[in-house]
Each structure stands twice: as structure tokens, then as C-alpha cells.
Design a protein around this motif. Structure first.
Motif, PDB file in Angstrom:
ATOM      1  N   GLY A   1       0.729  -1.334   0.220  1.00 38.35           N
ATOM      2  CA  GLY A   1       0.272  -0.269   0.254  1.00 38.35           C
ATOM      3  C   GLY A   1       1.158   1.420  -0.102  1.00 38.35           C
ATOM      4  N   GLY A   2       0.897   1.921   0.969  1.00 39.90           N
ATOM      5  CA  GLY A   2       1.301   3.422   1.314  1.00 39.90           C
ATOM      6  C   GLY A   2       0.730   4.685   2.096  1.00 39.90           C
ATOM      7  N   ARG A   3      -0.278   4.189   1.965  1.00 38.54           N
ATOM      8  CA  ARG A   3      -0.691   5.293   3.271  1.00 38.54           C
ATOM      9  C   ARG A   3      -0.096   4.820   4.618  1.00 38.54           C
ATOM     10  NH1 ARG A   3      -5.546   6.241   6.105  1.00 38.54           N
ATOM     11  NH2 ARG A   3      -6.556   4.045   5.441  1.00 38.54           N
ATOM     12  N   LEU A   4      -0.848   3.337   5.150  1.00 37.29           N
ATOM     13  CA  LEU A   4      -0.720   3.345   6.337  1.00 37.29           C
ATOM     14  C   LEU A   4       0.381   2.713   6.872  1.00 37.29           C
ATOM     15  CD1 LEU A   4      -4.178   2.430   7.417  1.00 37.29           C
ATOM     16  CD2 LEU A   4      -2.532   4.311   8.394  1.00 37.29           C
ATOM     17  N   ASP A   5       1.266   2.307   4.735  1.00 29.90           N
ATOM     18  CA  ASP A   5       2.663   1.455   5.098  1.00 29.90           C
ATOM     19  C   ASP A   5       3.791   2.121   6.048  1.00 29.90           C
ATOM     20  OD1 ASP A   5       4.390  -1.462   3.647  1.00 29.90           O
ATOM     21  OD2 ASP A   5       5.423   0.504   3.226  1.00 29.90           O
ATOM     22  N   VAL A   6       4.588   0.921   6.991  1.00 26.93           N
ATOM     23  CA  VAL A   6       5.287   1.405   7.916  1.00 26.93           C
ATOM     24  C   VAL A   6       6.458   2.779   7.036  1.00 26.93           C
ATOM     25  CG1 VAL A   6       5.131   0.050   9.502  1.00 26.93           C
ATOM     26  CG2 VAL A   6       6.775  -0.610   7.928  1.00 26.93           C
ATOM     27  N   THR A   7       6.857   1.974   6.061  1.00 27.86           N
ATOM     28  CA  THR A   7       8.261   2.745   4.782  1.00 27.86           C
ATOM     29  C   THR A   7       7.558   4.557   5.324  1.00 27.86           C
ATOM     30  OG1 THR A   7       6.871   2.028   3.525  1.00 27.86           O
ATOM     31  CG2 THR A   7       8.564   1.573   3.771  1.00 27.86           C
ATOM     32  N   ASN A   8       6.707   4.784   4.878  1.00 23.21           N
ATOM     33  CA  ASN A   8       5.665   6.191   5.484  1.00 23.21           C
ATOM     34  C   ASN A   8       5.762   6.902   6.590  1.00 23.21           C
ATOM     35  OD1 ASN A   8       4.336   8.273   3.206  1.00 23.21           O
ATOM     36  ND2 ASN A   8       2.798   7.306   4.448  1.00 23.21           N
ATOM     37  N   ILE A   9       6.830   6.463   7.003  1.00 24.05           N
ATOM     38  CA  ILE A   9       7.077   7.522   7.886  1.00 24.05           C
ATOM     39  C   ILE A   9       8.411   8.370   7.668  1.00 24.05           C
ATOM     40  CG2 ILE A   9       8.995   5.967   8.078  1.00 24.05           C
ATOM     41  CD1 ILE A   9       8.730   6.574  12.083  1.00 24.05           C
ATOM     42  N   VAL A  10       9.316   8.523   6.305  1.00 20.55           N
ATOM     43  CA  VAL A  10      10.321   9.017   5.704  1.00 20.55           C
ATOM     44  C   VAL A  10       9.304  10.188   5.141  1.00 20.55           C
ATOM     45  CG1 VAL A  10      11.568   7.371   5.746  1.00 20.55           C
ATOM     46  CG2 VAL A  10      10.574   7.902   3.718  1.00 20.55           C
ATOM     47  N   HIS A  11       9.832  11.290   4.921  1.00 21.36           N
ATOM     48  CA  HIS A  11       9.780  12.506   4.126  1.00 21.36           C
ATOM     49  C   HIS A  11      10.574  12.609   3.171  1.00 21.36           C
ATOM     50  CE1 HIS A  11       7.333  16.759   3.592  1.00 21.36           C
ATOM     51  NE2 HIS A  11       8.010  16.953   3.171  1.00 21.36           N
ATOM     52  N   PRO A  12      10.380  11.706   1.598  1.00 21.74           N
ATOM     53  CA  PRO A  12      11.483  11.216   0.173  1.00 21.74           C
ATOM     54  C   PRO A  12      11.507  12.951   0.293  1.00 21.74           C
ATOM     55  CG  PRO A  12       8.716  11.233  -0.080  1.00 21.74           C
ATOM     56  CD  PRO A  12       9.111  11.670   1.443  1.00 21.74           C
ATOM     57  N   ILE A  13      12.464  13.323  -1.044  1.00 22.03           N
ATOM     58  CA  ILE A  13      12.871  14.132  -1.630  1.00 22.03           C
ATOM     59  C   ILE A  13      12.260  14.076  -3.403  1.00 22.03           C
ATOM     60  CG2 ILE A  13      15.127  14.686  -1.289  1.00 22.03           C
ATOM     61  CD1 ILE A  13      16.746  13.063  -3.285  1.00 22.03           C
ATOM     62  N   VAL A  14      11.823  12.660  -3.737  1.00 25.43           N
ATOM     63  CA  VAL A  14      10.718  12.569  -4.452  1.00 25.43           C
ATOM     64  C   VAL A  14       9.584  11.509  -4.860  1.00 25.43           C
ATOM     65  CG1 VAL A  14      12.614  11.139  -6.295  1.00 25.43           C
ATOM     66  CG2 VAL A  14      10.846  12.309  -7.668  1.00 25.43           C
ATOM     67  N   SER A  15       8.752  11.326  -4.633  1.00 27.77           N
ATOM     68  CA  SER A  15       8.306   9.739  -4.547  1.00 27.77           C
ATOM     69  C   SER A  15       8.047   9.514  -5.887  1.00 27.77           C
ATOM     70  CB  SER A  15       6.988  10.081  -4.166  1.00 27.77           C
ATOM     71  OG  SER A  15       7.244  10.421  -2.585  1.00 27.77           O
ATOM     72  N   ILE A  16       7.584   8.124  -6.033  1.00 25.46           N
ATOM     73  CA  ILE A  16       7.475   7.055  -7.580  1.00 25.46           C
ATOM     74  C   ILE A  16       6.512   6.155  -7.108  1.00 25.46           C
ATOM     75  CG2 ILE A  16       7.578   5.978  -8.919  1.00 25.46           C
ATOM     76  CD1 ILE A  16      11.013   6.498  -8.443  1.00 25.46           C
ATOM     77  N   ILE A  17       5.123   6.118  -8.031  1.00 24.70           N
ATOM     78  CA  ILE A  17       4.183   5.220  -7.916  1.00 24.70           C
ATOM     79  C   ILE A  17       3.994   5.029  -8.879  1.00 24.70           C
ATOM     80  CG2 ILE A  17       2.189   4.958  -7.744  1.00 24.70           C
ATOM     81  CD1 ILE A  17       1.439   7.533  -5.750  1.00 24.70           C
TER      82      ILE A  17
END
Length: 458
Positions: free
Chosen positions: A160-176
Motif C-alpha cells: 500500500g502506502g498510506r499506512l505502510d510503515v515505510t511512510n514514516i519518511v519524508h522523501p525528496i521524490v516519490s514514485i507510484i
């Protein structure tokens, strides 16, 4: 707090095997979407993830390949790169890489010992025990923030993404990468619901790149990007890519982005790999244009050409010819079917397949059955496996409407015996393919390549 952590450290894990077993032993706690446990855990270590630059990659298919392109090009361009991916194909350490190398076992052990008491403390609260994926993610953050300090971390979502634990980070760019029907038991039954979960990685001010193509999914991403007041770079709108042919074993395509155009070659097979490479290219262009990343064209082109990724249209034998591909959902099998016809000539196609029990198998099989001569149904060595007989029931329902005339079906639940049958039935000029869940692919791959330390897992 510090004293408690010190005290816990002495009593815990003595070897790499113990550390890996402890983390994997948390699997029964399941996949429990939510951010509270990982946030609590990271607070105990001073939120080290805030010191790192991340490229966050989500999507139904193609995440691993996209991460591989980004890693290879950035390394080729002289950057140090952390790469966190799942599931792993060979060994638990595969998921934590630095400059293309696995985390050393002794470093994993020492980080696990630092995490152990903090995990026990959280387990004793109403939050419950952190899961295997939460502890792995925390270990990755500690590794990159405190041990090897990469210039950038290529960071793959788990689910997923929204509640995925990797979502703790604030990235410089995201890819879906894309959105398809997978993990519907957790993410929702419709493309819009699944897209909403994936779009949860979009953050205020962080540019996002996507190759999604369904109108309802595009709408979800555009809306979320607008809410976050950030730029969405969408394939077909802000950038385009077009297949231009085969150059020997390389696929070539033309990339046209908002900043420039370029002709690229990739060594990875399959039409879907062009989309993955184009998405990675657009993200690299954002880094180059807005974040002062320096990448010479020569390095960029070589990086894309040299990228490899295990278990994705990977040839692991020539007598007989055997190709491994971890396609396990409708989009993956559709791509596999087209790619086999584009890249291979064969008299007979023999397919060995094993699946997990939570997938959309009927629509997956519809894509591949029309080109298969012999289908061998087996079972992965994994707790969530689907019985080969249950898979047979689906094939029997579909074979008259979607099967190739004369389709032969063999049921062999033991994957090792199934592999022997596959080899025996594949004559010169034929092609053998092993597909389905990566848990099966990783075992078959280890057997064919003679790897004795294969651990495979999520």
C-alpha cells in the motif's frame, strides 16, 4: 531509558541466525497497517530517518525493478546508495543493501540487539508487538542513518502506502509505478480504494512521478497531489516513452520529459520494464533539475543498460531453457504473456506455476493460458500457499474458453518434483517458465543456481 536499553542488550541475540530468526519470528503478528508502532520505535532512537534523503517507491508491480534502475544509475553516477526492498529472493540480508552489497551479518546482529529491548518495551504496551516488517524497516533506518550514511536511500513500500510503515519518511521524490488488483484483502476491492492507499505516500511539496494509466486512478493521484500542493509527473502527460525496438538483447525506447528528450536502452526484458525505466528516468530528471544531482549522460545510459533484477524474466538455464518471473497478479501475467512472445521463439511453452491463496488467480490465468502448451501446477513452500488442486479447479473452469487447444495439465504439489517434470518435458527449441509467487521463484532459483544459503521470505 538508556539503562534499560543497555541491560536488554546483554541478554539478547548472539548470532546473525538468532537475529534473523527473532525478526522473522515476529511474522505471526501479521501485517498491521498503521504508523504508531514505527513512530514510537523511531522516537526511542531520536528519529534518525530525518537525517536521510529518500526516494520512496510504491505501486502494485514494478517496484523492485524501479528501485534497481534508480540504484544502478545513481551508483554509476558516483553517489552512495542505500536500497531497502522486499520480498528478498535469496537471503534476509538482501533487503538492506548499501552500494549494491548486502548488510554484513555482524552489523545486522548488532543493530538487532539495539532494537530488541525497544521492541520488547513497545510489545508490553497497548500498542502490541511491532511486526516483522516494522522491525526490519527500523533496522534499515538505523543502518543507513548510523552505519553507512548513503547520499540517498531508495526506499520501497511494503504494502500500500498510506499506512505502510515505510511512510514514516519524508522523501525528496516519490514514485507510484502503477496500480492493479493485488492485496485486496488489505487495500480494498476497487482500483480507486487501492489507488487511495498508494497515493498516501504523496507528501506536501514532494514531487511525485507515476506511470498509472487508468482514468479513475489518475484522478485519485491528481486530487491527492493538488491537496498536497505538489507536482505530479504523469506518463502520457508530463512525460512520454515509446518503445523503439530491439538492439541485440537490449530494448530501446525514446523518453521525452519536460526538461529534455533521450534515447535509452535497457537490458531487462519485458514491455513493462520500459514503463519502469521511464518512471525511474523521470524521477532522476527531477533530482537533476531541482536538487542539484549531477549525472553525466554516459553514466545514466550505462546505468540503465546494466540494471538487472533477480526473478524478473531472468534466464537461469539454457539446457533446457528456463526463465523465472515472479508474475503473480493479473497485470503481471498479462505483461509476462506479451513479453514472452516479444523476446522468445519457442516450439512449446511449458509453464510451472505456484501461487499464494490471496490473489486474483482467475483473471491472472486468463492472460497466460492462451500461449501455454503444458501447465504444471505446484505449491510454494510457504504458509499462505494455495493448494495445487484449488488452482486446478480454476484452470478447469477456464481451459475451454481461454486455454490453448491440446493444453496438458499436470498437478504436482511438491515443487522439487514439479521442477524435475518441467526440465524433462522441455526439449531443445522449447521454453520452460516458472512463474507465480516470489516465494516459489526464490526456491526454484536457489535450486537451479546451486545456492545453499537461500533463506527467502517477506
Amino acid at each position: 531509558m538508556g539503562d534499560q536499553l543497555e541491560a536488554g542488550r546483554e541478554a539478547s541475540l548472539r548470532t546473525y541466525e538468532e537475529a534473523a530468526n527473532w525478526i522473522n519470528g515476529l511474522i505471526p503478528f501479521g501485517i498491521r497497517p498503521g504508523m504508531q508502532r514505527i513512530e514510537t520505535l523511531m522516537e526511542k532512537f531520536g528519529n534518525p530517518h530525518r537525517r536521510l534523503k529518500f526516494i520512496h517507491v510504491a505501486g502494485t508491480n514494478g517496484k523492485g525493478s524501479t528501485c534497481a534502475y534508480l540504484t544502478r544509475v545513481l551508483l554509476q553516477s558516483g553517489y552512495s546508495v542505500g536500497t531497502y526492498t522486499s520480498p528478498y529472493i535469496t537471503k534476509f540480508t538482501n533487503r538492506f543493501q548499501y552500494n549494491g552489497e548486502d548488510i554484513p551479518e555482524e552489523v545486522l546482529l548488532s543493530l538487532a540487539n539495539r532494537l530488541y529491548p525497544a521492541v520488547q518495551e513497545i510489545a508490553a504496551t497497548e500498542l502490541g508487538s511491532p511486526t516483522m516488517f516494522e522491525v526490519s524497516t527500523a533496522l534499515a533506518i538505523l543502518y543507513y542513518a548510523e552505519e553507512c550514511y548513503p547520499d540517498v536511500v531508495v526506499w520501497e513500500t511494503g504494502l500500500g502506502g498510506r499506512l505502510d510503515v515505510t511512510n514514516i519518511v519524508h522523501p525528496i521524490v516519490s514514485i507510484i509505478t502503477n496500480v492493479g488488483m493485488d492485496h485486496t484483502d488489505i487495500l480494498g476491492d476497487t482500483l480507486v480504494e487501492i489507488a487511495t492507499e498508494k497515493a498516501g505516500i504523496i507528501k506536501p511539496g514532494v514531487p511525485v512521478v507515476s506511470c498509472v494509466n487508468q482514468p479513475e486512478v489518475i484522478e485519485v493521484l491528481k486530487q491527492k497531489a493538488e491537496e498536497c500542493r505538489t507536482t505530479l509527473y504523469l506518463a502520457g502527460e508530463q512525460f512520454t516513452y515509446e518503445y523503439t525496438g530491439l538492439d541485440g538483447s537490449l530494448q530501446t525506447f525514446h523518453f521525452k520529459g519536460p526538461f529534455r528528450e533521450l534515447d535509452l536502452s535497457i537490458g531487462m526484458k519485458g514491455e513493462h520494464q520500459i514503463a519502469n525505466a521511464a518512471g525511474a528516468m523521470m524521477a532522476l530528471e527531477v533530482l537533476r533539475q531541482y536538487m542539484a544531482f549531477v549525472m553525466d549522460d554516459e553514466d545514466l545510459l550505462k546505468g540503465f543498460r546494466d540494471t538487472k533484477w533477480a526473478g524478473r524474466l531472468e534466464e537461469v538455464g539454457d539446457s533446457p531453457r528456463i526463465v523465472l518471473d515472479g508474475a503473480h497478479n493479473p497485470e503481471g501475467l498479462e505483461s509476462l504473456s506479451k513479453s514472452l512472445q516479444r523476446h522468445y521463439h519457442f516450439k512449446q511453452l511449458n509453464l510451472m506455476m505456484g501461487m499464494l491463496s490471496n490473489k486474483h488467480h482467475e483473471s491472472s490465468l486468463k492472460h497466460i493460458l492462451p500461449i501455454v502448451d503444458t501447465l504444471i501446477l505446484t505449491e510454494p513452500d510457504f504458509r499462505k500457499k494455495m493448494d495445487a488442486d484449488a488452482l486446478l479447479d480454476i484452470v478447469e473452469r477456464l481451459k475451454h474458453s481461454h486455454g490453448k487447444p491440446g493444453l496438458q495439465i499436470i498437478v504436482e504439489p511438491d515443487w522439487k518434483h514439479a521442477l524435475d517434470i518441467l526440465k524433462l518435458r522441455t526439449e531443445p527449441g522449447d521454453l520452460a517458465v516458472v512463474s507465480g509467487t516470489l516465494y516459489l521463484i526464490s526456491d526454484v532459483r536457489a535450486a537451479l543456481l546451486g545456492q545453499t544459503d537461500s533463506e527467502k521470505g517477506w
